[in-house]
Design a protein around this motif. Sequence first.
Motif, PDB file in Angstrom:
ATOM      1  N   LEU A 150       0.829  -1.207   0.000  1.00 41.73           N
ATOM      2  CA  LEU A 150       0.000   0.000   0.000  1.00 41.73           C
ATOM      3  C   LEU A 150       0.865   1.259   0.000  1.00 41.73           C
ATOM      4  O   LEU A 150       0.555   2.242  -0.678  1.00 41.73           O
ATOM      5  CB  LEU A 150      -0.931  -0.009   1.211  1.00 41.73           C
ATOM      6  CG  LEU A 150      -2.098  -1.000   1.144  1.00 41.73           C
ATOM      7  CD1 LEU A 150      -2.787  -1.126   2.496  1.00 41.73           C
ATOM      8  CD2 LEU A 150      -3.101  -0.581   0.082  1.00 41.73           C
ATOM      9  N   ASP A 199      -2.421   4.249  -5.761  1.00 39.86           N
ATOM     10  CA  ASP A 199      -3.295   3.680  -4.734  1.00 39.86           C
ATOM     11  C   ASP A 199      -4.764   3.826  -5.093  1.00 39.86           C
ATOM     12  O   ASP A 199      -5.596   3.027  -4.652  1.00 39.86           O
ATOM     13  CB  ASP A 199      -3.018   4.325  -3.370  1.00 39.86           C
ATOM     14  CG  ASP A 199      -3.161   5.830  -3.399  1.00 39.86           C
ATOM     15  OD1 ASP A 199      -2.392   6.488  -4.123  1.00 39.86           O
ATOM     16  OD2 ASP A 199      -4.047   6.371  -2.704  1.00 39.86           O
ATOM     17  N   ALA A 240      -0.787   4.824   3.944  1.00 36.64           N
ATOM     18  CA  ALA A 240      -0.843   3.364   3.788  1.00 36.64           C
ATOM     19  C   ALA A 240      -1.422   2.715   5.036  1.00 36.64           C
ATOM     20  O   ALA A 240      -2.206   1.758   4.963  1.00 36.64           O
ATOM     21  CB  ALA A 240       0.555   2.818   3.490  1.00 36.64           C
TER      22      ALA A 240
END
Length: 822
Positions: free
Chosen positions: A127, A136, A286
Amino acid sequence: TKAEKKKQAQADKQKQQQQQQQNQTPNADNAAKKAAKKAEKAAKKAAYKAGAGGGGGGGGPPAAGGGGAPQKQQPQQQQQQGKKQPQLAQKKAAAPPNMRASGFQVKPLQLVINPNAPIEDRPVVALAMAVLTNTDNDLQLTSDHRIAQATLGGEAEADGAVPQIVGDLAMARYLVSRSRTNEFVDASATQQALQNAWVDYASSLKPLAKEQALKGIGMTLGHALFTKTYLVGESLTFADVALFGAMGWPAQPNDLNEVRTALSDKYTAALRWTNMMASHPAIQKATQLAMGVNGTTEVWGNSLEPLVSGMNLLEGAVAGNVVTRFPPEPSGYLHIGHAKAVLLNDYYARRYKGRLIVRFDDTNPSKEKEEYQQSIVEDLKLLGVNPDVVTYTSDYFRAIYGYAMGMIENGTAYMDDTPQEQMKQERADRVESKHRNQSPEEAKEKFLMMNSGKEEGAAWCLRAKIDMNSDNGTLRDPVLFRQNLEPHHRSGTTYKAYPTYDLACPIVDSLEGVTHALRTTEYNDRDEQYQWIQTTLGLRRVRIHAFSRVNFMYTVLSKRKLAWFVEQGLVEGWGDARFPTVRGVVRRGVNLDALKTFIYSQGASRRVVNMDWSKFWAENKKEIDKQAKRFMAIDASNNVPLKVTNGPSIDSNSYLTTAYHPKDPSLGSRGLRIGQDVIVETVDVEGIQEGEQIVLLRWGVVKITKVTQGDGNKVASLEGEFIPDGDYKTAKRKLSWMVQTGSNPIVELTEFDHFVTKDKLEEDDNVADYVNPITLATTQVMGDAGLKTLQEHEIVQLAGASWILPCGPSLPRWKAFGFVHD
């Protein structure tokens, strides 16, 4: 006979043997399966032991050095590792990753995460690399408690199968390889080798106990970062993120404090690096994405207000970093649909302690006026919205022009002079324009001519070169720029051509730092186009959050059709109380708290439905009843005199004190005139009998002593006796009333109906065919003398109905506009 018995015995024996063979077959199969499982389990166990013994993570740096001096190893240690490494490789080959981790098939770029897994077992490295490579937004995050390990869907293969990628580092490598971010994809061979060495080192630490791994990392970073900030190069790389993951991903306060304690003052370089990594925006985002599958928002201990009922989380929202925007076009007045958009944007900006941008999308001078721009500013104040900054798309015209030129130069846009209707048909038929393959030089020449304002440039427009065969019609080479010679209300005649909303919006959203673009579901097809433009131009990606638009039955929300009502003189103006504009519904008595509650209650829904106004007014009544002062009024033309024989005379000027609100003493109290001669409404005393007891609200119980009938057996007049200790509960009739003083104000109450007779107008419907001829009904009432003290926009309740009073007390006649609530 003996022969028959012998023959029967042989048949029984043969049958028994066959049965035994059948029973042995599944037993053999089961035994084979058990043996296979046992062998697989033993192989995994051996691989784990080999990894724990030969990981080389007890302080040794990556094999390639990773920018630090290698730690010297004892000969015996080197010999032991040399023996175990081949065994480790062999055992790992015997236990491949589970490629069917979940019970369902994943889609391309769908990332499935187990919400019960600890943070270190979630794909946080992947991520973070997605955030760093600006990809993302491409991921579809899904929560599934059934999977053993996170799974990412790869690109679909030729046969349609979607490969499943497991393992945090494997997913991270895949996302980096498919990105367009040059600093990760185009790194030099040396830098890639150094990054890979650090990633391998991070992977080797996984089997170790956390305390041992942190000690090893602390020793290693003491050498590697003695004079450096990052492991490889001068910026954050895959190497840093992977090693931070090997530490257990200490991005949250409790985890970070634990690592700080372990590193203490002995490993200062590692401590400095860890603090830097934990505070990095990509690491924070993330972490939020990984924890967001649980619906978690307070990742760093930030105290956020609980979500109001009906609202959902903003995916990837980091408290303090959220930026939303409301981009109205100044081509009309805001209506109830716009109110939903701006209130949702404002809610998320405030909840996540971020910023709200109000940006005027002034890209079409043919429709825009300064009047509309000013009205929007005023309407935002009515809604209680205070933007952090107000901007204009026109301030970015030069930047957008530059991006358009860039698209021409790299071959992702071309100029086209196909007539508009023909272009529309060609796009529907998926037919390419004859100019689609023109050279960048020719396209640039036509683009400059269009922007010069020359007549021959009027036929040309700039189109994006995307995919004419796409099932998504918005990707079939949409128009990005057109000539328009009308003066702009801000820039005048500086520009002769203007970008479309489709081009301007994704560019300006990215440039202004917008993190979440809230768009109605009607833009779903355009979302892919929005993302294509940002990706093609190399802009920072913006996450899209979809919500449903609000529609009401028997209501027109089209600005073009609303303008028709104004032009035809069917309304007083854009602020008419019958209009669904913001100022119209506010004038009608909409309570801001009620409006927010109503909007938030459907905020998370993506299903477009036609709402019934009665549901909203019911919600509105709950709120205004909390603050509406109570007064009484009697129908001026349908009332009956009641003489309270033992009441005070009119000359005595008698009053009693009563609260403005029976449930809220803080609103204060007022004097209520009482006397012998009062009036009550005719409808309230139908069928009344002598001897019956009634309640005059706020005064007391009166026993009816005389009923005089008039024409049609209707009650013409009444007499009664005030009973000081009368029982309120036994009286069935509780009536509004008024002392006849001759100075009671006459109040005109107005009720409203819908403008159109069709519950839902279609786009091609002629609004003139569905106009409701009667939309107003007025009633004159004799009001309580206390009404004279009211101010503009005060809310009052008259005889159980709530009304808003928009006119001042200096007017000779009173008008109250409102909506009757049964």
